[in-house]
Design an enzyme around this catalytic site. Structure first.
Site, PDB file in Angstrom:
ATOM      1  N   HIS A   1      -5.258  -7.653   2.040  1.00 38.40           N
ATOM      2  CA  HIS A   1      -4.207  -6.742   1.586  1.00 38.40           C
ATOM      3  C   HIS A   1      -4.650  -6.052   0.296  1.00 38.40           C
ATOM      4  O   HIS A   1      -4.320  -6.485  -0.811  1.00 38.40           O
ATOM      5  CB  HIS A   1      -2.907  -7.515   1.349  1.00 38.40           C
ATOM      6  CG  HIS A   1      -1.694  -6.659   1.239  1.00 38.40           C
ATOM      7  ND1 HIS A   1      -0.633  -6.751   2.099  1.00 38.40           N
ATOM      8  CD2 HIS A   1      -1.362  -5.677   0.366  1.00 38.40           C
ATOM      9  CE1 HIS A   1       0.311  -5.881   1.764  1.00 38.40           C
ATOM     10  NE2 HIS A   1      -0.126  -5.217   0.702  1.00 38.40           N
TER      11      HIS A   1
ATOM     12  N   HIS B   1      -5.060  -2.136  -1.570  1.00 35.69           N
ATOM     13  CA  HIS B   1      -4.771  -0.697  -1.551  1.00 35.69           C
ATOM     14  C   HIS B   1      -6.018   0.044  -2.045  1.00 35.69           C
ATOM     15  O   HIS B   1      -6.085   0.489  -3.189  1.00 35.69           O
ATOM     16  CB  HIS B   1      -3.547  -0.393  -2.408  1.00 35.69           C
ATOM     17  CG  HIS B   1      -2.286  -0.974  -1.848  1.00 35.69           C
ATOM     18  ND1 HIS B   1      -1.515  -0.318  -0.912  1.00 35.69           N
ATOM     19  CD2 HIS B   1      -1.688  -2.177  -2.060  1.00 35.69           C
ATOM     20  CE1 HIS B   1      -0.481  -1.082  -0.581  1.00 35.69           C
ATOM     21  NE2 HIS B   1      -0.564  -2.215  -1.262  1.00 35.69           N
TER      22      HIS B   1
ATOM     23  N   GLY C   1       1.226   2.670  -5.376  1.00 38.34           N
ATOM     24  CA  GLY C   1       2.105   3.221  -6.406  1.00 38.34           C
ATOM     25  C   GLY C   1       2.739   4.537  -6.024  1.00 38.34           C
ATOM     26  O   GLY C   1       2.872   4.881  -4.850  1.00 38.34           O
TER      27      GLY C   1
ATOM     28  N   THR D   1       3.949   2.439  -0.136  1.00 39.12           N
ATOM     29  CA  THR D   1       5.149   3.281  -0.129  1.00 39.12           C
ATOM     30  C   THR D   1       4.822   4.729   0.195  1.00 39.12           C
ATOM     31  O   THR D   1       5.530   5.393   0.950  1.00 39.12           O
ATOM     32  CB  THR D   1       5.836   3.238  -1.516  1.00 39.12           C
ATOM     33  OG1 THR D   1       6.007   1.880  -1.917  1.00 39.12           O
ATOM     34  CG2 THR D   1       7.175   3.932  -1.481  1.00 39.12           C
TER      35      THR D   1
ATOM     36  N   TYR E   1       4.719   2.329   5.192  1.00 37.19           N
ATOM     37  CA  TYR E   1       6.076   1.790   5.114  1.00 37.19           C
ATOM     38  C   TYR E   1       7.002   2.378   6.175  1.00 37.19           C
ATOM     39  O   TYR E   1       7.966   1.765   6.587  1.00 37.19           O
ATOM     40  CB  TYR E   1       6.681   2.091   3.736  1.00 37.19           C
ATOM     41  CG  TYR E   1       6.344   1.095   2.654  1.00 37.19           C
ATOM     42  CD1 TYR E   1       5.160   0.368   2.676  1.00 37.19           C
ATOM     43  CD2 TYR E   1       7.218   0.879   1.594  1.00 37.19           C
ATOM     44  CE1 TYR E   1       4.861  -0.532   1.676  1.00 37.19           C
ATOM     45  CE2 TYR E   1       6.927  -0.022   0.592  1.00 37.19           C
ATOM     46  CZ  TYR E   1       5.748  -0.720   0.627  1.00 37.19           C
ATOM     47  OH  TYR E   1       5.464  -1.616  -0.370  1.00 37.19           O
TER      48      TYR E   1
ATOM     49  N   ARG F   1      12.662   0.651   0.129  1.00 36.81           N
ATOM     50  CA  ARG F   1      11.717   1.760   0.291  1.00 36.81           C
ATOM     51  C   ARG F   1      11.258   1.930   1.738  1.00 36.81           C
ATOM     52  O   ARG F   1      10.506   2.859   2.042  1.00 36.81           O
ATOM     53  CB  ARG F   1      10.495   1.530  -0.609  1.00 36.81           C
ATOM     54  CG  ARG F   1      10.787   1.549  -2.092  1.00 36.81           C
ATOM     55  CD  ARG F   1       9.674   0.924  -2.890  1.00 36.81           C
ATOM     56  NE  ARG F   1       9.573  -0.513  -2.613  1.00 36.81           N
ATOM     57  CZ  ARG F   1       8.649  -1.310  -3.153  1.00 36.81           C
ATOM     58  NH1 ARG F   1       7.729  -0.806  -3.976  1.00 36.81           N
ATOM     59  NH2 ARG F   1       8.621  -2.598  -2.868  1.00 36.81           N
TER      60      ARG F   1
ATOM     61  N   HIS G   1       5.052  -5.676   5.186  1.00 36.35           N
ATOM     62  CA  HIS G   1       5.469  -5.771   3.791  1.00 36.35           C
ATOM     63  C   HIS G   1       6.917  -6.248   3.764  1.00 36.35           C
ATOM     64  O   HIS G   1       7.793  -5.641   4.373  1.00 36.35           O
ATOM     65  CB  HIS G   1       5.372  -4.399   3.116  1.00 36.35           C
ATOM     66  CG  HIS G   1       6.153  -4.315   1.833  1.00 36.35           C
ATOM     67  ND1 HIS G   1       5.577  -4.469   0.591  1.00 36.35           N
ATOM     68  CD2 HIS G   1       7.480  -4.082   1.602  1.00 36.35           C
ATOM     69  CE1 HIS G   1       6.510  -4.351  -0.334  1.00 36.35           C
ATOM     70  NE2 HIS G   1       7.672  -4.117   0.251  1.00 36.35           N
TER      71      HIS G   1
ATOM     72  N   HIS H   1       3.951 -11.065   1.063  1.00 37.02           N
ATOM     73  CA  HIS H   1       4.832 -11.149  -0.121  1.00 37.02           C
ATOM     74  C   HIS H   1       5.986 -12.130   0.110  1.00 37.02           C
ATOM     75  O   HIS H   1       7.028 -12.008  -0.538  1.00 37.02           O
ATOM     76  CB  HIS H   1       5.423  -9.783  -0.505  1.00 37.02           C
ATOM     77  CG  HIS H   1       4.476  -8.642  -0.498  1.00 37.02           C
ATOM     78  ND1 HIS H   1       3.180  -8.723  -0.968  1.00 37.02           N
ATOM     79  CD2 HIS H   1       4.626  -7.348  -0.078  1.00 37.02           C
ATOM     80  CE1 HIS H   1       2.580  -7.555  -0.842  1.00 37.02           C
ATOM     81  NE2 HIS H   1       3.425  -6.706  -0.286  1.00 37.02           N
TER      82      HIS H   1
END
Length: 377
Positions: free
Chosen positions: A59, A61, A66, A97, A128, A160, A192, A221
């Site tokens: 996981h 990014h 952000g 996001t 997302y 989100r 997520h 998470h």
């Protein structure tokens, strides 16, 4: 070709003090007193070092996460040296996001770049949103035809997210399932998990109605809040994978200890960094209060925390290596120091300082201070 001499090897199982011969990116032989009569063999004296598999971070990014606080909060792309310094030799990149100013195309290009520069990097299609961003227009085609895509990303139980229904979730996960079967990839969906009211309940709504294996749903998470964490106990008992994120609060170490206290199996627990994503907090109206960048270094730091807390190296490693490899269908080439596996090895000293990083059979970090840099570092 590389010959690592006299290393204490944890595969993760302890193999004793042996030599490791590496050729063409693979571990060719593990034995005592190897003396290959070959030219141009780089010899590493590991008499005072421990060899462990390179960490797998499922996981990351890689193109930066952000953006929840405006354009200025977009996290920059990760650099090769960030991963090397963290002992990560295999990464799975994904979106978060923002799939408006970020794209799956960017993600795949960055994954290819990291592969070219020295580590192994895979990617997910999706983000997302339930209007899953893809390259080909279909989840199935992305996974089957686009390397390095191996699975799908989606968010649920988060303010989100796009609040998918159980039918939409079933469709997305099923698409990944079939594509994975066709292409011999994992085809799983990384979910997520936010702080939303439903938690894992939406997954169970799908499992109760549709014939999809639980291992295709991989929530991450799940240590972010107490209620979600407690829900994960049933998920573990039912045979599902769960992913703990290196974050403040309930750390992966404390989470694993509590799972063990409940006498639950731990072979499907994985730990990831969420590196180069944003960590953020919000008030009751959904207004952003704080935002920052998650570090990939937290993964190796968490491994050290396990050992300092009393876990043996052998006990601690699977959460960062073999369990992760199985969860993303890489168990036949990654996660172990084993003959015919990819030569992804960390050599560490007694203080757990990483002295050497070997990835795909190449030395990317050594004890002289050398760390391979990315093209534009």
């Amino acid at each position: 070709m590389i010959l690592i001499k006299n290393a204490k090897i944890y595969s993760p199982k302890f193999l004793g003090k042996k030599d490791i011969f590496i050729c063409n990116g693979k571990i060719v032989c593990i034995a005592e007193n190897l003396e290959p009569n070959l030219p141009n063999v780089k010899v590493i004296d590991a008499s005072n070092l421990v060899a462990i598999p390179g960490l797998i971070d499922k996981h990351v990014h890689i193109t930066g996460g952000g953006g929840e606080g405006g354009f200025k909060t977009r996290v920059p792309e990760i650099m090769l040296s960030n991963l090397i310094e963290a002992g990560i030799t295999t990464a799975v990149g994904l979106l978060g996001t923002d799939s408006t100013t970020r794209s799956v195309e960017n993600l795949v290009a960055k994954a290819h770049a990291l592969n070219d520069e020295g580590i192994t990097c895979y990617a997910h299609t999706g983000a997302y949103s339930s209007k899953t961003p893809t390259i080909t227009g279909e989840i199935e085609k992305d996974i089957v035809f686009v390397d390095p895509i191996i699975g799908t990303k989606l968010a649920i139980s988060d303010h989100r997210s796009s609040s998918v229904s159980k039918d939409e979730l079933a469709h997305i996960v099923s698409a990944g399932r079939v594509a994975g079967m066709i292409s011999s990839k994992s085809g799983h969906t990384t979910l997520h998990m936010g702080d939303g009211k439903k938690g894992l309940n939406l997954i169970y709504e799908v499992l109760n109605e549709y014939d999809i294996p639980i291992t295709l749903f991989q929530p991450t998470h799940v240590n972010r809040n107490e209620e979600l964490f407690k829900q994960s106990f049933k998920f573990i008992k039912d045979g599902g994978y769960i992913d703990f994120t290196c974050m403040p609060g309930l750390t992966p170490l404390e989470a694993v200890k509590r799972v063990k206290k409940e006498n639950l199996p731990t072979n499907k627990i994985t730990i990831s960094s969420d590196g180069f994503g944003s960590y953020s907090s919000y008030d009751s109206d959904g207004n952003l209060l704080k935002i920052g960048i998650a570090s990939v270094k937290s993964l190796y730091e968490e491994f050290i925390n396990f050992v300092k807390d009393g876990f043996s190296i052998e006990e601690a490693l699977p959460y960062f290596t073999t369990n992760v490899a199985r969860s993303v269908a890489l168990q036949n080439r990654k996660g172990e120091i084993k003959e015919n596996f990819d030569a992804d090895i960390l050599l560490i000293d007694e203080k757990f300082e990483i002295k050497f990083v070997v990835a795909k059979g190449e030395i990317l970090k050594d004890d002289s201070g050398f760390i391979k840099k990315g093209t534009y570092e």
